[in-house]
Design a protein around this motif. Structure first.
Motif, PDB file in Angstrom:
ATOM      1  N   ALA A  70     -40.166 -68.510   1.313  1.00 54.77           N
ATOM      2  CA  ALA A  70     -39.805 -69.659   0.475  1.00 54.77           C
ATOM      3  C   ALA A  70     -40.669 -69.686  -0.786  1.00 54.77           C
ATOM      4  N   ALA A  71     -41.951 -69.349  -0.646  1.00 56.24           N
ATOM      5  CA  ALA A  71     -42.840 -69.353  -1.812  1.00 56.24           C
ATOM      6  C   ALA A  71     -42.426 -68.286  -2.825  1.00 56.24           C
ATOM      7  N   LEU A  72     -41.869 -67.177  -2.315  1.00 58.76           N
ATOM      8  CA  LEU A  72     -41.469 -66.075  -3.199  1.00 58.76           C
ATOM      9  C   LEU A  72     -40.108 -66.315  -3.843  1.00 58.76           C
ATOM     10  N   GLY A  73     -39.206 -66.941  -3.099  1.00 57.84           N
ATOM     11  CA  GLY A  73     -37.833 -67.080  -3.593  1.00 57.84           C
ATOM     12  C   GLY A  73     -37.111 -65.733  -3.496  1.00 57.84           C
ATOM     13  N   ALA A  74     -35.885 -65.666  -4.066  1.00 56.23           N
ATOM     14  CA  ALA A  74     -35.104 -64.426  -4.000  1.00 56.23           C
ATOM     15  C   ALA A  74     -35.879 -63.310  -4.693  1.00 56.23           C
ATOM     16  N   PRO A  75     -35.825 -62.068  -4.157  1.00 59.49           N
ATOM     17  CA  PRO A  75     -34.963 -61.553  -3.098  1.00 59.49           C
ATOM     18  C   PRO A  75     -35.611 -61.594  -1.714  1.00 59.49           C
ATOM     19  N   ALA A  76     -36.634 -62.460  -1.526  1.00 57.24           N
ATOM     20  CA  ALA A  76     -37.317 -62.487  -0.229  1.00 57.24           C
ATOM     21  C   ALA A  76     -36.545 -63.346   0.771  1.00 57.24           C
ATOM     22  N   ARG A  77     -36.606 -62.929   2.045  1.00 59.81           N
ATOM     23  CA  ARG A  77     -36.019 -63.739   3.119  1.00 59.81           C
ATOM     24  C   ARG A  77     -36.839 -63.490   4.382  1.00 59.81           C
ATOM     25  N   ALA A  78     -36.899 -64.498   5.232  1.00 58.39           N
ATOM     26  CA  ALA A  78     -37.636 -64.357   6.491  1.00 58.39           C
ATOM     27  C   ALA A  78     -36.687 -63.863   7.575  1.00 58.39           C
ATOM     28  N   LEU A  79     -37.212 -62.991   8.417  1.00 58.51           N
ATOM     29  CA  LEU A  79     -36.435 -62.445   9.538  1.00 58.51           C
ATOM     30  C   LEU A  79     -37.139 -62.807  10.828  1.00 58.51           C
ATOM     31  N   ALA A  80     -36.367 -63.140  11.857  1.00 60.36           N
ATOM     32  CA  ALA A  80     -36.993 -63.333  13.172  1.00 60.36           C
ATOM     33  C   ALA A  80     -37.362 -61.964  13.721  1.00 60.36           C
ATOM     34  N   TRP A  81     -38.525 -61.861  14.352  1.00 61.47           N
ATOM     35  CA  TRP A  81     -38.947 -60.566  14.910  1.00 61.47           C
ATOM     36  C   TRP A  81     -37.893 -60.043  15.889  1.00 61.47           C
ATOM     37  N   SER A  82     -37.304 -60.990  16.634  1.00 65.68           N
ATOM     38  CA  SER A  82     -36.299 -60.588  17.637  1.00 65.68           C
ATOM     39  C   SER A  82     -35.014 -60.084  16.971  1.00 65.68           C
ATOM     40  N   GLY A  83     -34.880 -60.329  15.661  1.00 67.35           N
ATOM     41  CA  GLY A  83     -33.658 -59.894  14.971  1.00 67.35           C
ATOM     42  C   GLY A  83     -33.822 -58.591  14.212  1.00 67.35           C
ATOM     43  N   LEU A  84     -34.942 -57.904  14.402  1.00 68.84           N
ATOM     44  CA  LEU A  84     -35.199 -56.679  13.622  1.00 68.84           C
ATOM     45  C   LEU A  84     -34.138 -55.598  13.878  1.00 68.84           C
ATOM     46  N   ALA A  85     -33.632 -55.522  15.122  1.00 73.31           N
ATOM     47  CA  ALA A  85     -32.671 -54.461  15.454  1.00 73.31           C
ATOM     48  C   ALA A  85     -31.361 -54.633  14.681  1.00 73.31           C
ATOM     49  N   GLU A  86     -31.083 -55.866  14.261  1.00 73.08           N
ATOM     50  CA  GLU A  86     -29.822 -56.116  13.530  1.00 73.08           C
ATOM     51  C   GLU A  86     -30.068 -56.253  12.028  1.00 73.08           C
ATOM     52  N   ALA A  87     -31.298 -55.965  11.600  1.00 73.27           N
ATOM     53  CA  ALA A  87     -31.656 -56.262  10.198  1.00 73.27           C
ATOM     54  C   ALA A  87     -31.218 -55.178   9.220  1.00 73.27           C
ATOM     55  N   GLY A  88     -30.733 -54.059   9.733  1.00 72.85           N
ATOM     56  CA  GLY A  88     -30.326 -52.971   8.835  1.00 72.85           C
ATOM     57  C   GLY A  88     -31.474 -52.006   8.606  1.00 72.85           C
ATOM     58  N   ALA A  89     -31.275 -51.105   7.639  1.00 75.10           N
ATOM     59  CA  ALA A  89     -32.260 -50.042   7.397  1.00 75.10           C
ATOM     60  C   ALA A  89     -33.019 -50.301   6.098  1.00 75.10           C
ATOM     61  N   PHE A  90     -34.286 -49.910   6.086  1.00 73.12           N
ATOM     62  CA  PHE A  90     -35.153 -50.160   4.930  1.00 73.12           C
ATOM     63  C   PHE A  90     -35.711 -48.844   4.379  1.00 73.12           C
ATOM     64  N   ASP A  91     -35.966 -48.838   3.073  1.00 70.93           N
ATOM     65  CA  ASP A  91     -36.563 -47.662   2.424  1.00 70.93           C
ATOM     66  C   ASP A  91     -38.073 -47.636   2.633  1.00 70.93           C
ATOM     67  N   LEU A  92     -38.642 -48.836   2.767  1.00 71.39           N
ATOM     68  CA  LEU A  92     -40.098 -48.955   2.932  1.00 71.39           C
ATOM     69  C   LEU A  92     -40.381 -50.038   3.969  1.00 71.39           C
ATOM     70  N   VAL A  93     -41.163 -49.715   4.982  1.00 70.71           N
ATOM     71  CA  VAL A  93     -41.588 -50.707   5.981  1.00 70.71           C
ATOM     72  C   VAL A  93     -43.110 -50.777   5.909  1.00 70.71           C
ATOM     73  N   VAL A  94     -43.621 -51.950   5.548  1.00 72.67           N
ATOM     74  CA  VAL A  94     -45.069 -52.128   5.370  1.00 72.67           C
ATOM     75  C   VAL A  94     -45.612 -52.941   6.534  1.00 72.67           C
ATOM     76  N   ASN A  95     -46.563 -52.379   7.249  1.00 71.26           N
ATOM     77  CA  ASN A  95     -47.215 -53.145   8.312  1.00 71.26           C
ATOM     78  C   ASN A  95     -48.468 -53.816   7.747  1.00 71.26           C
ATOM     79  N   ALA A  96     -48.405 -55.127   7.583  1.00 68.78           N
ATOM     80  CA  ALA A  96     -49.571 -55.889   7.106  1.00 68.78           C
ATOM     81  C   ALA A  96     -50.078 -56.799   8.207  1.00 68.78           C
ATOM     82  N   THR A  97     -49.776 -56.447   9.470  1.00 69.69           N
ATOM     83  CA  THR A  97     -50.345 -57.215  10.577  1.00 69.69           C
ATOM     84  C   THR A  97     -51.692 -56.590  10.963  1.00 69.69           C
ATOM     85  N   ALA A  98     -52.463 -57.359  11.701  1.00 72.61           N
ATOM     86  CA  ALA A  98     -53.750 -56.860  12.197  1.00 72.61           C
ATOM     87  C   ALA A  98     -53.618 -56.344  13.623  1.00 72.61           C
ATOM     88  N   ALA A  99     -52.359 -56.148  14.083  1.00 72.20           N
ATOM     89  CA  ALA A  99     -52.124 -55.774  15.491  1.00 72.20           C
ATOM     90  C   ALA A  99     -52.882 -54.511  15.883  1.00 72.20           C
TER      91      ALA A  99
END
Ligand code: NAP
Length: 289
Positions: free
Chosen positions: A182-211
């Motif tokens: 919401a702070a970014l506005g378009a083209p940003a959107r939030a995805l549920a983690w459980s919905g990643l399998a239906e989110a389509g394909a990405f050119d770049l996936v950035v892991n910014a978690t501390a997992a």
């Protein structure tokens, strides 16, 4: 080369370094003993003939304000700030750069008069590493960002500012991803983690978690990576390995860690403090080696 790590309590009563011409810098965080920043800044200083002392100072959130005061009193001219202090640092600053204000986090402090000026060089470091080391220009790319903490915020604003075509954000705590999108506005959107399998394909996936710091592996569906996609973990060393392995197993063509970003964000801090930008290539090569 051995670099001394101080604990915040050791700063108490330190006298100002008035007698030498050495410039004093530090990185604050917890844990901090394994930080590569002292090595990186020593190498930059040697490269440009700038005499500087840059040390690691162990400080948690409760100790940080006093430790930073003591460091300033002892002649500290600038500092980097890492986990878990970036938001606290932003709150302590007398002034903030526009990019630090936007992402609400500070990784670089510059002493100005009696106060600190805060900046955030993480986003610029990420962009430079992506473009110059990995030949990836975010413009018009489909990007998935995992995480919504301080580093993710810096990355998100930088990627959106660089013209990302799509910026999907997923985070363990969904509300934080939604607030960031919401702070970014378009083209940003939030995805549920459980919905990643239906989110389509990405050119770049950035892991910014501390997992990865806890050895945790993120579940990455095999639909996530477009052909020739890059998987990028902001962390480096052992902490990056679970994500990079999972990304390769899920079909990412390229998988890289954030060591290049670390060197580039450091160069950006260095330029802010010293007015000169070091050549990052030999320093990166030495660390990688
Ligand atoms: P932070 O503000 O503490 O944020 C941590 C993020 O990780 C949050 O989104 C958190 O989700 C998520 N998370 C933590 N444990 C998780 C787990 N087990 N599973 C899924 N998500 C998890 O930390 P930060 O400052 O943003 O740093 C994040 C990473 O970036 C760290 O690995 C850090 O080393 C790296 N980094 C690298 C550079 C560089 O120059 N290369 C610069 C900055 C940061 P919740 O919101 O649900 O808690």
């Amino acid at each position: 080369m051995v670099f001394e790590t101080l604990h915040a309590s050791q700063l108490k009563g330190q006298r100002p370094h008035r007698t030498d011409m050495t410039l004093h810098y530090a990185v604050f965080g917890q844990p901090i003993a394994h930080s590569l920043s002292p090595r990186i800044h020593a190498a930059f200083g040697a490269q440009l003939g700038i005499a500087l002392d840059y040390r690691a100072i162990e400080a948690g959130r409760a100790e940080f304000p006093h430790a930073l005061d003591a460091f300033a009193h002892a002649g500290g001219r600038g500092a980097n700030v890492t986990l878990p202090l970036k938001e606290d640092a932003a709150a302590l600053c007398a002034s903030l750069s526009e990019r630090a204000r936007r992402c609400g986090s500070v990784n670089t402090l510059l002493r100005e008069g009696e106060g600190w000026h805060g900046d955030s060089t993480d986003g610029a470091g990420l962009l430079r590493d992506l473009r110059e080391r990995h030949a990836l220009d975010p413009r018009d790319q489909r990007i998935l960002l995992l995480g919504a903490g301080g580093a993710a915020r810096a990355a998100a604003f930088a990627l959106a500012g660089a013209g990302a075509g799509e910026l999907a954000i997923a985070n363990r705590t969904h509300e934080r991803a939604a607030a960031l999108a919401a702070a970014l506005g378009a083209p940003a959107r939030a995805l549920a983690w459980s919905g990643l399998a239906e989110a389509g394909a990405f050119d770049l996936v950035v892991n910014a978690t501390a997992a990865g710091h806890a050895g945790a592996t993120l579940a990455l569906p095999s639909t996530l990576f477009a052909s020739d996609a890059l998987a990028y973990d902001l962390s480096y060393g052992r902490a990056a390995q679970p994500f990079l392995a999972a990304a390769r197993a899920a079909g990412a063509t390229h998988a890289v860690d954030g060591l290049g970003m670390l060197v580039e964000q450091a160069a950006e801090s260095f330029a802010l403090w010293h007015g000169r930008r070091p050549d990052t290539a030999p320093v990166y090569a030495a660390l990688r080696g």
